[in-house]
Design a protein around this motif. Structure first.
Motif, PDB file in Angstrom:
ATOM      1  N   SER A 140     -79.940  69.716 -56.568  1.00 27.39           N
ATOM      2  CA  SER A 140     -78.611  69.264 -56.994  1.00 27.39           C
ATOM      3  C   SER A 140     -77.579  70.029 -56.167  1.00 27.39           C
ATOM      4  CB  SER A 140     -78.403  69.564 -58.476  1.00 27.39           C
ATOM      5  OG  SER A 140     -79.421  68.968 -59.228  1.00 27.39           O
ATOM      6  N   PRO A 141     -76.684  69.308 -55.476  1.00 28.92           N
ATOM      7  CA  PRO A 141     -75.733  70.000 -54.583  1.00 28.92           C
ATOM      8  C   PRO A 141     -74.540  70.565 -55.353  1.00 28.92           C
ATOM      9  CG  PRO A 141     -75.423  67.642 -54.435  1.00 28.92           C
ATOM     10  CD  PRO A 141     -76.531  67.852 -55.419  1.00 28.92           C
ATOM     11  N   ARG A 144     -84.352  64.369 -51.832  1.00 31.29           N
ATOM     12  CA  ARG A 144     -83.468  63.552 -52.678  1.00 31.29           C
ATOM     13  C   ARG A 144     -82.328  64.432 -53.164  1.00 31.29           C
ATOM     14  NH1 ARG A 144     -87.066  61.427 -56.652  1.00 31.29           N
ATOM     15  NH2 ARG A 144     -86.465  62.831 -58.296  1.00 31.29           N
ATOM     16  N   ILE A 145     -81.127  63.934 -53.026  1.00 31.33           N
ATOM     17  CA  ILE A 145     -79.950  64.696 -53.443  1.00 31.33           C
ATOM     18  C   ILE A 145     -79.575  64.244 -54.851  1.00 31.33           C
ATOM     19  CG2 ILE A 145     -77.516  65.192 -52.907  1.00 31.33           C
ATOM     20  CD1 ILE A 145     -79.450  66.405 -50.867  1.00 31.33           C
ATOM     21  N   ILE A 164     -77.522  72.286 -47.837  1.00 31.34           N
ATOM     22  CA  ILE A 164     -78.942  72.013 -48.140  1.00 31.34           C
ATOM     23  C   ILE A 164     -79.667  71.625 -46.843  1.00 31.34           C
ATOM     24  CG2 ILE A 164     -80.499  70.331 -49.258  1.00 31.34           C
ATOM     25  CD1 ILE A 164     -78.497  70.325 -51.656  1.00 31.34           C
ATOM     26  N   TYR A 165     -79.063  70.704 -46.074  1.00 32.25           N
ATOM     27  CA  TYR A 165     -79.700  70.257 -44.823  1.00 32.25           C
ATOM     28  C   TYR A 165     -79.850  71.428 -43.849  1.00 32.25           C
ATOM     29  CZ  TYR A 165     -78.293  65.740 -46.762  1.00 32.25           C
ATOM     30  OH  TYR A 165     -78.110  64.664 -47.586  1.00 32.25           O
ATOM     31  N   GLU A 166     -78.813  72.235 -43.782  1.00 28.59           N
ATOM     32  CA  GLU A 166     -78.821  73.370 -42.849  1.00 28.59           C
ATOM     33  C   GLU A 166     -79.905  74.383 -43.233  1.00 28.59           C
ATOM     34  OE1 GLU A 166     -74.563  74.291 -42.085  1.00 28.59           O
ATOM     35  OE2 GLU A 166     -75.340  76.346 -42.146  1.00 28.59           O
ATOM     36  N   GLN A 215     -78.475  60.186 -55.269  1.00 24.04           N
ATOM     37  CA  GLN A 215     -78.468  59.501 -56.575  1.00 24.04           C
ATOM     38  C   GLN A 215     -77.127  58.866 -56.930  1.00 24.04           C
ATOM     39  OE1 GLN A 215     -80.247  62.378 -59.327  1.00 24.04           O
ATOM     40  NE2 GLN A 215     -82.178  61.284 -59.103  1.00 24.04           N
ATOM     41  N   SER A 216     -76.035  59.461 -56.462  1.00 23.68           N
ATOM     42  CA  SER A 216     -74.719  58.903 -56.830  1.00 23.68           C
ATOM     43  C   SER A 216     -74.523  57.495 -56.263  1.00 23.68           C
ATOM     44  CB  SER A 216     -73.608  59.828 -56.336  1.00 23.68           C
ATOM     45  OG  SER A 216     -73.683  59.959 -54.934  1.00 23.68           O
ATOM     46  N   GLU A 217     -75.403  57.088 -55.331  1.00 24.34           N
ATOM     47  CA  GLU A 217     -75.285  55.742 -54.753  1.00 24.34           C
ATOM     48  C   GLU A 217     -76.101  54.702 -55.529  1.00 24.34           C
ATOM     49  OE1 GLU A 217     -76.546  56.488 -50.742  1.00 24.34           O
ATOM     50  OE2 GLU A 217     -74.684  57.543 -50.260  1.00 24.34           O
TER      51      GLU A 217
END
Ligand code: GLU
Length: 277
Positions: A11-12, A41-42, A58-60, A76-78
């Protein structure tokens, strides 16, 4: 290539710490060992707390650890409409009810703390239909809860999940009381989005921390109700600090980016973590 598919689902809403690094690496190495796939998965349904800079970090951080994931990453927000549709299926068969309670009201109604926040005392389950309709029409914010007792009554046999190393584990979702399926602020909840996405992404083994072990009982029930496939589970040990306490963003545990800035290498991180299999 086998059909092994796993995922890391952060979770970001903060920077990743050593516990996240371990979780991601356990999944990534398991996929490598099986010749399978590793997905990212974000889990950003909490729109008030998710921030783009945390997602970028997170990606970095994962790339720094040598982890590779498939693109596109699922955010998920999409996909709110998909989660809403899943909950609507349960509403259609009478398994959900609206809940208007605030945290304060739940506490004054005697709610105790359970494995996932407050154990809901069931106040709104007792409301009559005209009252519910009037409050909804008046625009009062409400969540949707699963009537777990009713849901369990539909099951023909006790529910189990398959845990790596332990084998079959009896699922006891009742310990969570009537879980939230759609929050007041967003039309889903952690439980709904996680089971829908694990199914959509074809996850065969869910790798995640032991802190979510008990939550699997709720996930198993939702999978059964929604007719979703049942992945295997591997709940790995949690990384603890020097005092034996588990790490948490909320406790300000040192982030991977701070460790990197302090000169630690990814090899140092790997050496500091428990074994990866
Ligand atoms: N998004 C959850 C977390 O960051 C993990 C969900 C899962 O792996 O099932 O704690």
């Amino acid at each position: 290539m086998t059909d092994f598919v796993t995922r890391f689902a952060p979770s970001p809403n903060g920077y990743l710490h050593l516990g996240h690094a371990y979780s991601a690496l356990v999944g990534f190495y398991a996929a490598r060992r099986h010749g399978g796939r590793f997905l990212l998965r974000i889990e950003d349904i909490d729109l008030g707390r998710a921030r783009p800079e945390f997602e970028a970090a997170i990606y970095e951080d994962l790339a720094w650890l040598g982890i590779e994931w498939e693109e596109p990453v699922r955010r998920q927000s999409e996909h709110f409409s998909i989660y809403e549709a899943a909950t609507a299926k349960l509403t259609d068969v009478g398994l959900t009810y609206p809940c208007f309670c605030t945290r304060k009201e739940m506490l004054s109604a005697g709610a105790t703390h359970g494995p996932d926040g407050l154990v809901y005392p069931g106040t709104c389950k007792e409301l009559n239909a005209p009252d519910v309709a009037a409050r909804i029409n008046a625009g009062e914010p409400h969540a949707l809860r699963l009537d777990v007792e009713k849901a369990l009554a539909r099951m023909e046999a006790p529910l189990f999940w398959q845990e790596e190393e332990e084998g079959q584990v009896l699922a006891n979702p009742a310990a969570f009381s009537d879980v939230v399926l759609a929050r007041k602020d967003v039309p889903t909840s952690y439980h709904v989005s996680v089971v829908v996405d694990d199914a959509r992404q074809g996850i065969t083994t869910v790798t995640r921390g032991r802190d979510l072990y008990e939550h699997t009982a709720v996930h198993r029930l939702l999978q059964a109700l929604l007719d979703l496939p049942m992945p295997h589970y591997h709940h790995h040990a949690l990384v603890t600090d020097d005092a034996g306490q588990r790490l948490a963003k909320s406790k300000g545990s040192t982030s991977l980016r701070d460790l990197r800035a302090a000169g630690y290498t990814w090899q140092d991180i790997l050496a500091a973590l428990p074994p990866l299999d």
